[in-house]
Design a protein around this motif. Structure first.
Motif, short mmCIF file in Angstrom:
data_model
loop_
_atom_site.label_atom_id
_atom_site.label_comp_id
_atom_site.label_asym_id
_atom_site.label_seq_id
_atom_site.Cartn_x
_atom_site.Cartn_y
_atom_site.Cartn_z
N TRP A 135 -21.45 4.86 62.99
CA TRP A 135 -21.48 3.50 62.98
C TRP A 135 -19.87 3.04 63.95
N THR A 136 -19.81 2.61 64.43
CA THR A 136 -18.01 2.55 64.69
C THR A 136 -17.37 0.97 64.56
N ASP A 137 -18.87 -0.38 64.47
CA ASP A 137 -18.19 -1.14 64.00
C ASP A 137 -17.95 -1.40 62.54
N PRO A 138 -16.71 -1.61 61.64
CA PRO A 138 -16.05 -1.28 60.55
C PRO A 138 -17.38 -2.72 60.03
N LEU A 139 -17.00 -3.74 60.62
CA LEU A 139 -17.70 -4.87 59.18
C LEU A 139 -19.31 -4.50 59.15
N LEU A 140 -19.91 -3.60 59.86
CA LEU A 140 -21.23 -3.41 60.21
C LEU A 140 -21.00 -1.87 58.79
N THR A 141 -20.39 -1.61 59.53
CA THR A 141 -20.01 0.30 57.71
C THR A 141 -19.81 -0.45 56.64
N LYS A 142 -19.12 -1.67 56.81
CA LYS A 142 -18.52 -2.05 55.53
C LYS A 142 -20.64 -2.95 54.81
N THR A 143 -20.86 -3.72 55.93
CA THR A 143 -22.39 -4.57 55.01
C THR A 143 -23.25 -3.36 54.76
N ILE A 144 -23.08 -1.79 55.15
CA ILE A 144 -24.14 -1.13 55.64
C ILE A 144 -24.26 -0.19 53.52
N SER A 145 -22.25 -0.45 53.33
CA SER A 145 -22.27 0.36 52.11
C SER A 145 -22.55 -0.92 50.90
N TRP A 146 -23.29 -2.45 51.18
CA TRP A 146 -23.91 -3.01 50.00
C TRP A 146 -23.04 -3.17 49.25
N ASP A 147 -21.62 -3.37 49.19
CA ASP A 147 -20.60 -3.22 48.49
C ASP A 147 -20.54 -5.18 48.18
N ARG A 148 -20.23 -5.38 46.27
CA ARG A 148 -20.22 -6.71 46.41
C ARG A 148 -19.14 -6.20 45.29
N SER A 149 -17.81 -7.02 45.43
CA SER A 149 -16.38 -7.26 44.28
C SER A 149 -17.05 -7.78 43.30
N LEU A 150 -17.65 -9.00 43.50
CA LEU A 150 -17.34 -10.07 42.41
C LEU A 150 -18.64 -9.86 41.52
N LEU A 151 -19.08 -8.37 40.60
CA LEU A 151 -20.75 -8.87 40.00
C LEU A 151 -20.53 -9.01 38.19
N GLN A 211 -24.13 -10.22 55.37
CA GLN A 211 -23.01 -10.56 54.52
C GLN A 211 -22.73 -11.79 53.99
N THR A 212 -23.19 -12.70 54.70
CA THR A 212 -23.33 -13.84 53.66
C THR A 212 -23.71 -13.91 51.70
N LEU A 213 -24.41 -13.38 51.41
CA LEU A 213 -24.92 -12.85 50.73
C LEU A 213 -23.98 -12.34 49.23
N LEU A 214 -23.57 -11.44 50.21
CA LEU A 214 -22.72 -10.31 49.54
C LEU A 214 -21.54 -10.85 49.27
N GLU A 215 -21.20 -11.34 50.11
CA GLU A 215 -19.97 -12.84 49.35
C GLU A 215 -19.91 -13.50 48.66
N ILE A 216 -21.23 -14.12 48.03
CA ILE A 216 -21.66 -14.82 47.07
C ILE A 216 -21.38 -13.25 45.58
N PRO A 217 -20.37 -14.23 44.25
CA PRO A 217 -21.41 -13.35 43.29
C PRO A 217 -22.42 -13.23 42.56
N LEU A 218 -22.88 -11.67 41.95
CA LEU A 218 -24.14 -11.25 42.18
C LEU A 218 -24.65 -13.16 41.10
N TRP A 219 -23.87 -12.94 39.60
CA TRP A 219 -24.69 -13.91 38.50
C TRP A 219 -24.53 -15.45 39.69
N GLY A 220 -24.38 -15.65 40.90
CA GLY A 220 -24.55 -16.36 41.64
C GLY A 220 -25.69 -16.56 42.97
#
Length: 685
Positions: free
Chosen positions: A321-337, A604-613
């Motif tokens: 995939w060549t879209d950086p945002l799509l690649t980030k979304t696919i990885s499904w990483d959340r910074s606030l856990l 993408q919106t759900l991934l931006e929210i902390p997991l405890w949210g």
């Protein structure tokens, strides 16, 4: 939504040896099943036509690969690290590339006068939902390129309200750069002046899709499915019993049977692709779910002097995939856990009261998700982009262009409330509910209560609850048909879910005047079949918002990180566990499933929210699970729905109970046998 397929004949796929038995060999049953009569276009057409009842056609492409297509010296063919000793198509000296993970096969091919022929058959069925005039596929452009496409473009490529996705995408692909440049082979992209590469174009699309595209100038067949797998596409890799390469949206019933013993279908893939294919199916079958991604099959010519087998060969390559945002979304990483590590946004527990400022923060989270979901539903239900078949249909007061797979639970209630805000008030909304226990099934009870709550928050909307009653004992032919649709999924749980989904999507049930607010309460219950072509489904809500019981178990034993990893695993495998199967089941009724919770912006919106949210699994069932969606429901005025516990369709409709009694004797015996994961060898009852 459409049905698409392609059959590639006379091409040796590099690394795949259809003439060499593995040491285990195929079973005699498999040889009898597949060895004598090969799958034909006529086998595929009826199954595809059910998906695209508006139009069905096929096109044949004959590719003559003569000496002009051969490289005289040092021709380069790229491999994804395949074992050349297993390939009947290529041998010679091998060189490792220092700039690419791909292996390179250097050939001195000469310029012998010879021609090789490949045949490609493309089949396309159309259920037209966009555009003002009918469009058919396979669609061909002036350059001889062919496209069969099953998908919707909601963003990334501009689609005018009076245009059709198929036509616009074909034009975009026509002006893409060719796949014959070296940079493309090495990196999957092209920086030439001709425009974007095909991976660039497809990576930009917002929405579900599966496609097969013949690029004439490069003699390349492109194929694949979107990054989340929201549209089905099955693949048959060449084997000793059928050496062709085949793609199809769905399997014909006669070819949806298991066979075992041969893994030669994976020989033509690199290690990553082989692992994906292995993990995408329970056991070896004629068909496998194609892993999400963009693939190319480049046709080349071979000569008898330098190859064990005379004729064309092809190399399958998977592109990034060549879209950086799509690649980030696919990885499904959340910074606030973990709130213990990032305590700035506290979480409510019985032991720690929630400060007023945190109430504001959580309300902001819910509002953000609500806004994203509303835009997602709007994109999927815009009436000016839904194809209308006649002026009479536009004037039909009973018209329901959009239906909802409806249990009365949290997810379907949110979708119904949002649809009311997005759809013109003149239209009825069909709410499709299936039960295997009449009015006593939990989903039937909650559906009736749900309609009452919807009428309170949207009294001007005409809600039509379609009650679909069924019994397994009356569905012998239907069960066998559903088995072919869920294939290659093959457990009793898949079948139970499949039967319930297939019947619900069919929309053939009863309407009760006591429930519908636009009918007289004393009006007799009457037979009704929904004609809605768009069906909203709540898939993806549980995976992203911790709605499954196993999420609670993971959290209990491993905390927030274990919960996150389990949710990420669910999202990474949703294409092979759920979406391909569900797309085949729903579309078999001539309807298109649309998944608002799996919209790119919503994910993408759900991934931006902390997991405890998103969830608080210290709280009880029906409160802490899917907490963010419960807050969204309250914002919509759905107080009762916000407290509804999670209930899977096989349990809410009570088909699981009926299936357990029929196949295992009792619920207790079924539980002891772990009935949900038991594989279907043959449905004999």
């Amino acid at each position: 939504m459409c049905g698409i397929a392609a059959i590639v004949t006379g091409v040796c796929i590099i690394g795949s040896n259809p003439y060499k038995e593995t040491k285990e060999g195929l079973t005699s049953e498999a040889k009898k099943e597949y060895g004598s009569v090969l799958l034909t276009i006529d086998d595929l057409k009826p199954a595809l036509l059910r998906r695209g009842p508006d139009h069905l056609a096929s096109r044949k492409v004959i590719v003559q690969l003569g000496p002009e297509t051969l490289v005289e010296t040092s021709g380069i063919v790229y491999f994804d690290q395949v074992d050349q000793s297993q390939s009947p198509c290529c041998f010679g000296k091998t060189a490792k590339s220092n700039t690419s993970p791909l292996e390179t096969c250097i050939q001195d091919v000469g310029v012998e006068e010879m021609q090789s022929t490949a045949q490609l058959d493309f089949i396309g069925a159309m259920l037209q939902l966009r555009g003002l005039v009918p469009v058919s596929q396979p669609l061909e452009d002036a350059s001889g390129n062919l496209l069969v496409y099953n998908g919707e473009i909601f963003g990334g490529i501009n689609i005018a309200d009076d245009s059709n996705d198929l036509q616009v995408l074909l034009h975009e692909l026509e002006i893409s750069c060719s796949s014959d440049c070296l940079d493309f082979h090495m990196n999957g992209s092209c920086k030439s002046e001709l425009g974007k590469s095909i991976p660039d174009i497809l990576s930009a699309i917002k929405g579900p899709w599966a496609f097969i595209y013949w690029q004439e100038r490069s003699k390349t067949m492109w194929f694949g499915r979107d990054a989340f797998g929201r549209r089905s596409i099955l693949v048959h890799w060449p084997t000793c019993t059928d050496s062709r390469f085949i793609l199809s949206s769905v399997s014909p019933p006669s070819y949806a049977k298991n066979y075992s013993g041969s893994d030669s279908s994976k020989n033509g893939l690199d290690n990553q692709m082989a692992n994906e294919v292995t993990n995408s199916t329970h056991e070896n079958t004629y068909w496998q779910e194609l892993p999400c991604g963009i693939y190319s099959l480049v046709l080349k010519s071979s000569s008898e002097k330098h190859y064990m087998k005379k004729g064309p060969f092809g190399v399958v390559q998977k592109h990034k995939w060549t879209d950086p945002l799509l690649t980030k979304t696919i990885s499904w990483d959340r910074s606030l856990l973990d709130p213990k590590i990032e305590p700035d946004i506290p979480i409510h527990t019985d032991k720690r009261p929630l400060p007023s400022d945190s109430l504001t923060v959580h309300a902001a989270f819910a509002q953000k998700v609500l806004s994203a979901l509303r835009r997602s539903v709007m994109r999927r239900t815009k009436m000016n982009s839904i194809f209308q078949t006649s002026v009479k249909q536009l004037r039909d007061k009973e018209m329901a262009p959009v239906a909802i797979l409806f249990s009365g639970g949290l997810d379907s209630m949110i979708l119904a409330a949002l649809l009311d805000r997005c759809l013109n008030p003149q239209y009825i909304v069909d709410l499709l509910n299936v039960s295997f226990d009449g009015q006593l099934a939990p989903d039937r009870v909650s559906a009736r209560l749900g309609v009452i709550e919807l009428q309170k928050i949207a009294p001007m909307r005409r809600w039509r609850l379609v009650e679909i009653d069924a019994s397994l004992f009356n569905l012998t032919k239907e069960i066998k048909h559903v088995m072919s649709l869920i294939h290659p999924a093959n457990t009793y749980m898949d079948l139970n879910i499949g039967i319930a989904l297939w019947l619900a999507a069919g929309g053939d049930g009863w309407v009760d005047g006591k429930i519908c607010n636009f009918l007289q309460e004393d009006q007799e219950r009457y037979k009704y079949k929904s004609k809605a072509r768009v069906l909203l489904v709540g898939s993806g809500a549980d995976e992203q918002c911790a709605g499954y019981g196993r999420h609670r178990t993971k959290y209990k034993h491993g905390g927030w990180l274990a919960l996150h990893e389990e949710m990420r695993l669910d999202m990474h495998r949703i294409w092979k566990r759920n979406l391909g199967r569900d797309d085949r089941l729903i579309s078999d009724n001539g309807k298109e499933a649309r998944f608002p919770f799996l919209d790119e912006e919503v994910i993408q919106t759900l991934l931006e929210i902390p997991l405890w949210g998103i969830a608080n699994l210290d709280e009880p069932v029906g409160k802490g699970d899917k907490k963010i969606l419960r807050e969204v429901a309250r914002l919509l005025g759905l107080e009762d729905a916000a407290a509804m516990p999670k209930r899977a369709i096989q349990f809410g409709s009570r088909i699981a109970r009926e299936s357990n009694r029929r196949n295992f004797g009792s619920n207790r015996a079924a539980n002891q046998a772990s009935a949900g994961s038991v594989k279907l060898h043959e449905y004999t009852h």
